[in-house]
Enzyme design. Structure first.
Site, PDB file in Angstrom:
ATOM      1  N   HIS A 117     -24.334  34.710 117.335  1.00 53.02           N
ATOM      2  CA  HIS A 117     -24.836  33.600 118.161  1.00 53.02           C
ATOM      3  C   HIS A 117     -24.500  33.756 119.639  1.00 53.02           C
ATOM      4  O   HIS A 117     -24.935  32.957 120.466  1.00 53.02           O
ATOM      5  CB  HIS A 117     -24.374  32.243 117.611  1.00 53.02           C
ATOM      6  CG  HIS A 117     -22.933  31.890 117.835  1.00 53.02           C
ATOM      7  ND1 HIS A 117     -22.531  31.087 118.859  1.00 53.02           N
ATOM      8  CD2 HIS A 117     -21.816  32.197 117.149  1.00 53.02           C
ATOM      9  CE1 HIS A 117     -21.211  30.911 118.792  1.00 53.02           C
ATOM     10  NE2 HIS A 117     -20.757  31.587 117.761  1.00 53.02           N
ATOM     11  N   CYS A 175     -14.473  26.065 122.149  1.00 57.42           N
ATOM     12  CA  CYS A 175     -13.531  25.829 121.062  1.00 57.42           C
ATOM     13  C   CYS A 175     -12.367  24.959 121.497  1.00 57.42           C
ATOM     14  O   CYS A 175     -11.702  24.358 120.688  1.00 57.42           O
ATOM     15  CB  CYS A 175     -13.001  27.141 120.521  1.00 57.42           C
ATOM     16  SG  CYS A 175     -14.300  28.278 120.179  1.00 57.42           S
TER      17      CYS A 175
HETATM   18  N1  PLP Z   1     -13.880  35.615 120.335  1.00 57.12           N
HETATM   19  C1  PLP Z   1     -14.396  35.240 121.507  1.00 57.12           C
HETATM   20  C2  PLP Z   1     -14.058  36.006 122.738  1.00 57.12           C
HETATM   21  C3  PLP Z   1     -15.256  34.130 121.571  1.00 57.12           C
HETATM   22  O1  PLP Z   1     -15.773  33.756 122.752  1.00 57.12           O
HETATM   23  C4  PLP Z   1     -15.550  33.426 120.376  1.00 57.12           C
HETATM   24  C5  PLP Z   1     -16.402  32.218 120.414  1.00 57.12           C
HETATM   25  O2  PLP Z   1     -16.429  31.473 121.367  1.00 57.12           O
HETATM   26  C6  PLP Z   1     -15.001  33.884 119.184  1.00 57.12           C
HETATM   27  C7  PLP Z   1     -14.167  34.981 119.195  1.00 57.12           C
HETATM   28  C8  PLP Z   1     -15.291  33.190 117.887  1.00 57.12           C
HETATM   29  O3  PLP Z   1     -16.589  33.497 117.452  1.00 57.12           O
HETATM   30  P1  PLP Z   1     -17.349  32.543 116.406  1.00 57.12           P
HETATM   31  O4  PLP Z   1     -17.867  31.381 117.172  1.00 57.12           O
HETATM   32  O5  PLP Z   1     -18.451  33.408 115.869  1.00 57.12           O
HETATM   33  O6  PLP Z   1     -16.375  32.184 115.368  1.00 57.12           O
END
Ligand code: PLP
Length: 391
Positions: A202, A328
């Protein structure tokens, strides 16, 4: 109201072709890829085609690509399995990592007694590779280095090849969270001795709920989700066939248009820096994001010279979506660890960080609208000379 999306580091809009490919798969290929009949085998072929496509992109073997549900799962699997199955006793990382990495490391520290060493970045968000080398040489414990390729909040990018070579020379395993860079640039893992990497569809106009882990075969990493023998027994669970097809289509579009997309995003970032600097008095850019080198062009981390905790909401009411932190953690009350690393205490107290992030779909008109909106909001704040201490 014309809505403007400038939060592409949180997620990207799906490409039309991706939606079509997924809908077609859901209609025509509903079989379970583990079934031996033709329905299952047709679905299996679709998955294996994408695995081959990814292997070609990264210059690795298809067996080294393990499909997962997201970047978070890939990073959890790599870190936790390195400890549980490969005997890792020490992890070297930094406070800049995404929460799915930092929390996995903390979990291994708390539950498995793993020693954790953090390299504190400088005020620009740079990681000192001499310090990394010193740490690598300072212990005989089996070590995993987990340092992300590009940071999702300030865009800083590290030299993945140099780190991989340092780790290899010192017998350490190397995990690079490549969620921010996969499909946005070329990779040749036959030349970069990284052991593990992660990806999330995504983040490059593919669907949510699907990603993969690159796991170098020689490491012997095992899975953490047990059950059926899917994904060479490294990740049990019936595969998300339509999601994997969507990931493959999104990657194909990114590879076919890589230069054009990159040039466009670079132009947009340059324009955004110019416009925001001209229209918002005393705006600053954090980490390396205000530079055109050492950071990804898709992220611009800005600092407004006044405190406005409602800025995200104010812009949203004007139809403009940005992030005040990473998606997040933006709902969290605690300030982002990344911001704590690159801002002074004064800036944390008196200023407002904003993450503006672009895709090839972003236009200069989107940037004009953001600059106008911020100029208007900034007028409402008496820009007192607060003597904020900047670095
Ligand atoms: N690692 C990084 C650098 C990210 O920016 C993100 C999501 O924002 C993730 C890991 C986590 O990915 P996912 O949303 O597919 O769990």
């Amino acid at each position: 109201m014309n809505k403007i999306y400038l939060d592409n580091a949180a997620t990207t809009p799906l490409a039309e072709e991706v939606i079509d490919a997924m809908v077609n798969t859901m209609k025509m290929n509903f079989g379970n890829p583990s079934s031996t009949h033709s329905f299952g085998q047709e679905a299996k072929i679709l998955i294996e085609n994408v695995r081959r496509q990814l292997a070609d992109y990264l210059h690795v073997t298809p067996a080294e690509i393990i499909f997962t549900s997201c970047g978070t799962e890939s990073n959890n699997m790599i870190i936790k399995s390195s400890v549980e199955h490969l005997g890792v006793e020490r992890i070297i990382s930094s406070p800049l990592e995404h929460k799915c990495v930092s929390e996995s490391i903390l979990d291994m520290k708390n539950r498995k007694g793993v020693e954790v060493v953090y390299i504190r970045p400088n005020e620009k968000g740079d990681i000192d590779l001499n310090k990394l080398e010193e740490l690598l040489k300072s212990s005989d414990k089996k070590t995993l280095v987990s340092l992300m390729h590009a940071n999702n909040e300030i865009g800083n990018i590290v030299d993945i090849k140099k780190i991989a070579e340092l780790c290899k020379a010192n017998n350490a395993l190397y995990h690079s969270d490549t969620v921010k860079t996969m499909a946005h640039m070329k990779f040749d893992f036959s030349d970069i001795p990284v052991d593990f990497a992660s990806c999330s569809a995504h983040k490059f106009h593919g669907p949510k709920g699907v990603g993969f882990a690159f796991i170098r075969k020689s490491t012997g990493l095992k899975g953490i989700i047990t059950g059926g023998p899917q994904e060479r027994s490294l990740r049990a669970g019936t595969e998300n066939v339509a999601g994997i097809v969507g990931l493959g289509k999104a990657l194909e579009l990114c590879i076919n248009n890589m230069e054009a997309y990159a040039d466009h995003i670079r132009e947009i970032k340059k324009y955004a820096i110019e416009q925001l600097s001209a229209k918002v008095p005393n705006i600053k850019f954090n980490g390396r994001s205000g530079e055109m080198e050492n950071s990804v062009d898709s992220v611009l981390s800005a600092l407004l010279p006044y405190k406005d905790p409602l800025i995200g909401l104010q812009l949203d009411m004007k139809g403009i979506a940005i992030s005040q932190g990473s998606a997040c953690s933006s709902g969290a009350s605690k300030p982002s660890m990344v911001m704590m690393m690159v801002l002074t205490e004064d800036e944390m107290e008196h200023c407002t960080p904003l993450r503006i992030s672009f895709s090839h779909m972003t236009t200069k008109a989107d940037i004009d609208a953001l600059a106008e909106a911020l100029a208007e909001i900034s007028k409402d704040f008496a820009i007192e000379k607060t003597n904020v201490e900047h670095r």
